[in-house]
Design a protein around this motif. Sequence first.
Motif: not given
Length: 239
Positions: A37-38, A55-61, A78-79, A99-101
């Motif tokens: 989820v962004v 939700v366990r995965h979130v994204a930011e920019n 969260l990841n 955690n991830v780029v």
Amino acid sequence: MTDRIGELAANLARVEERIAAACAAARRPREEVTLIVVTKTYPASDVRMLAELGVRHVAENRDQDAAPKAAACADLPLNWHFVGQLQTNKVRSVVGYANVVQSVDRSRLVTALSKEAERTGREVGCLIQVALDAGEVGRGERGGVGPGGIEELAALVAGAPGLRLDGLMTVAPLTGEYAGCQQAAFERLMDLSTDLRRAHPAANMVSAGMSADLEQAVAAGATHVRVGTAVLGVRAGLG
């Protein structure tokens, strides 16, 4: 707040139905596709509600938004994925929470990420961002490296201390031969992923598809879809 968590729950349910239907149509097990989820432009309170909803995965920019949000939610399971173009002067901050780029697209960035990951004792997952609007060896309008640059960059990530080569990411291009052809773009990314996995078998993550085109991404074989608007709503100023 009660109204907001209900809204998020309903939106998540609709997105889940879409992903499940797309998986069924592609004859893929639902568990093969992870929803990210962004949460860009939305507050930490929304992130907390999303975590409560599973939700366990979130994204930011943008690091300036992501860093305080991640700090405010540091107690949650969260990841965090960083999906925006990343300047080297933001690497120290981003490595502190990501955690991830997903937007690795040049050697200088690999070097900076590795140095900071080593310094902090962290392992950071990296996706090579592939630009399908860049020709074979150019750079994309929204970041990314052309397909011809994947092999060299992947080898650099794989050999860098503190980094883990996880796979590939793309954004459906707005220009070039794949403009308006999301299915073909995502299928091209899958072909490139197959090539990458010959040399790096563990780099099997394929991040593609957003709110408008997640079905095409799932059909092509994406392992992760990045959905913002369909879960959180239309962002202020974006329509």
